[in-house]
Write an enzyme that holds these catalytic residues in place. Structure first.
Site, PDB file in Angstrom:
ATOM      1  N   ARG A  92       3.703  -5.847 -10.634  1.00 36.43           N
ATOM      2  CA  ARG A  92       3.076  -6.093  -9.328  1.00 36.43           C
ATOM      3  C   ARG A  92       2.077  -7.244  -9.383  1.00 36.43           C
ATOM      4  O   ARG A  92       1.996  -8.043  -8.465  1.00 36.43           O
ATOM      5  CB  ARG A  92       2.411  -4.820  -8.816  1.00 36.43           C
ATOM      6  CG  ARG A  92       3.409  -3.831  -8.247  1.00 36.43           C
ATOM      7  CD  ARG A  92       2.698  -2.678  -7.577  1.00 36.43           C
ATOM      8  NE  ARG A  92       3.632  -1.816  -6.872  1.00 36.43           N
ATOM      9  CZ  ARG A  92       4.338  -0.852  -7.448  1.00 36.43           C
ATOM     10  NH1 ARG A  92       4.214  -0.626  -8.738  1.00 36.43           N
ATOM     11  NH2 ARG A  92       5.165  -0.109  -6.744  1.00 36.43           N
ATOM     12  N   LYS A 185       5.680  -5.204   9.011  1.00 32.08           N
ATOM     13  CA  LYS A 185       4.854  -4.251   8.240  1.00 32.08           C
ATOM     14  C   LYS A 185       3.439  -4.773   8.072  1.00 32.08           C
ATOM     15  O   LYS A 185       3.237  -5.936   7.740  1.00 32.08           O
ATOM     16  CB  LYS A 185       5.504  -4.031   6.876  1.00 32.08           C
ATOM     17  CG  LYS A 185       4.685  -3.218   5.882  1.00 32.08           C
ATOM     18  CD  LYS A 185       5.578  -2.713   4.758  1.00 32.08           C
ATOM     19  CE  LYS A 185       4.939  -2.787   3.406  1.00 32.08           C
ATOM     20  NZ  LYS A 185       5.820  -2.325   2.327  1.00 32.08           N
ATOM     21  N   ARG A 187       0.131  -3.530   5.873  1.00 27.80           N
ATOM     22  CA  ARG A 187      -0.351  -2.532   4.910  1.00 27.80           C
ATOM     23  C   ARG A 187      -1.801  -2.178   5.238  1.00 27.80           C
ATOM     24  O   ARG A 187      -2.642  -3.058   5.370  1.00 27.80           O
ATOM     25  CB  ARG A 187      -0.213  -3.049   3.470  1.00 27.80           C
ATOM     26  CG  ARG A 187      -0.485  -1.979   2.449  1.00 27.80           C
ATOM     27  CD  ARG A 187       0.048  -2.283   1.068  1.00 27.80           C
ATOM     28  NE  ARG A 187       1.441  -1.920   0.833  1.00 27.80           N
ATOM     29  CZ  ARG A 187       1.894  -0.672   0.713  1.00 27.80           C
ATOM     30  NH1 ARG A 187       1.083   0.356   0.822  1.00 27.80           N
ATOM     31  NH2 ARG A 187       3.179  -0.440   0.488  1.00 27.80           N
TER      32      ARG A 187
END
Ligand code: R5P
Length: 292
Positions: A92, A185, A187
């Protein structure tokens, strides 16, 4: 060629050995010392042979096991060592966001590369990791595997939960000859997201069988929100599909509660219905490896 399966990827390693033409497959002997440290030994005659080592690195223990296995296989005299990391953990953080941080994807890659002639992985979190990788590195996609599983089922629309994943939905749509779209989207935090429909829909949603396609399912927050949004549009059925199914804590049960089916590839062990990436990895191993 020999295939050795680490404890995080034993079943997939055996499938890869079959795809490579039933080449010898083995698992190492392992035990823990009283202080918890790992001891392992690889068997079989690997001296002078090309060896494929398969080990996902979901946990720190998986990583240590991978490094020890690489060392053991080298010591045993393997001619070339191809390291398959189906799920590449620590991917990540692929760049520096704040001064003083570790770029974990790069750090892990450097260590894997020490004892590897080439590395094969599946659907990396970001292509950044491939840039500047110290050894030849190849990326398989989980999309064809999931598409093989979906081919015999009714599918009307492929949906990516975010714009970043649109290429995945598009590729799956291309294979299945179905339309695709991406949700918007935002977050909110590591477990919560806000999703909205795009302004223009490729098909009316009511009554349709929708497949939500993602690269990884972690907390399940994204898929659960996507499924809820689609249910409000009165879709007919929802399948959640991903390459890497981490399903942290109760994620699998929460997703099951709002979908009709959950699919993942076999890069990680989990309770989802599985599509194997073994043929896709074997194809790379047979066609793309650097010469000895
Ligand atoms: C995001 O960039 C990824 O493609 C996934 O959507 C995300 O990692 C899924 O995480 P979670 O299951 O925790 O919502």
């Amino acid at each position: 060629m020999h295939v050795i399966g680490g404890s995080a990827s034993t079943a997939l390693a055996e499938r890869i050995s079959r795809e490579l033409g039933n080449v010898p497959f083995g698992i190492p002997f392992m035990k823990r010392f009283p202080d918890g440290e790992l001891y392992l030994r690889v068997g079989g005659r690997v001296s002078g042979e090309d060896v494929v080592l398969v080990q996902s690195t979901r946990t720190d223990q998986d990583l240590i096991e991978l490094f020890l296995l690489q060392d053991a296989i080298r010591q045993a005299g393997a001619r070339r060592l191809f390291v398959v990391v189906p799920y590449y953990g620590y991917a990540r953080q692929d760049r520096l966001f704040y001064p003083g941080e570790a770029v974990s994807a790069r750090a892990i890659g450097r260590h894997i590369a020490i004892d590897a002639d080439a590395v094969v992985t599946v659907d990396l979190h970001s292509p950044e990791i491939l840039k500047g990788f110290p050894k030849p590195v190849f990326e398989a996609s989980g999309i064809p595997a999931v598409a093989r599983l979906l081919r015999e089922r009714p599918v009307d629309l492929l949906v990516s939960p975010d714009k970043g994943g649109i290429e995945r939905a598009k590729r799956m749509g291309g294979i299945l000859e179905k339309p695709w779209m991406a949700l918007e989207k935002r977050r909110i935090d590591s477990e919560h997201v806000e999703l909205t429909l795009p302004k223009e829909l490729p098909v009316p949603l009511e009554g349709k069988h929708i497949v939500i396609v993602d690269d990884v399912i972690s907390t399940g927050g994204t898929i659960v929100e996507a499924a809820r949004l689609l249910k409000r549009q009165r879709v007919g059925a929802i399948t959640a599909a991903c390459t890497h199914g981490l399903f942290l804590r109760d994620a699998f049960e929460r997703i099951k509660a709002v979908t009709d089916a959950v699919f993942s590839t076999d890069t990680l062990d989990n309770p989802a219905e599985k599509a194997s990436v073994a043929p896709d990895i074997a194809q790379i191993l047979l066609g793309d490896m650097p010469a000895a």
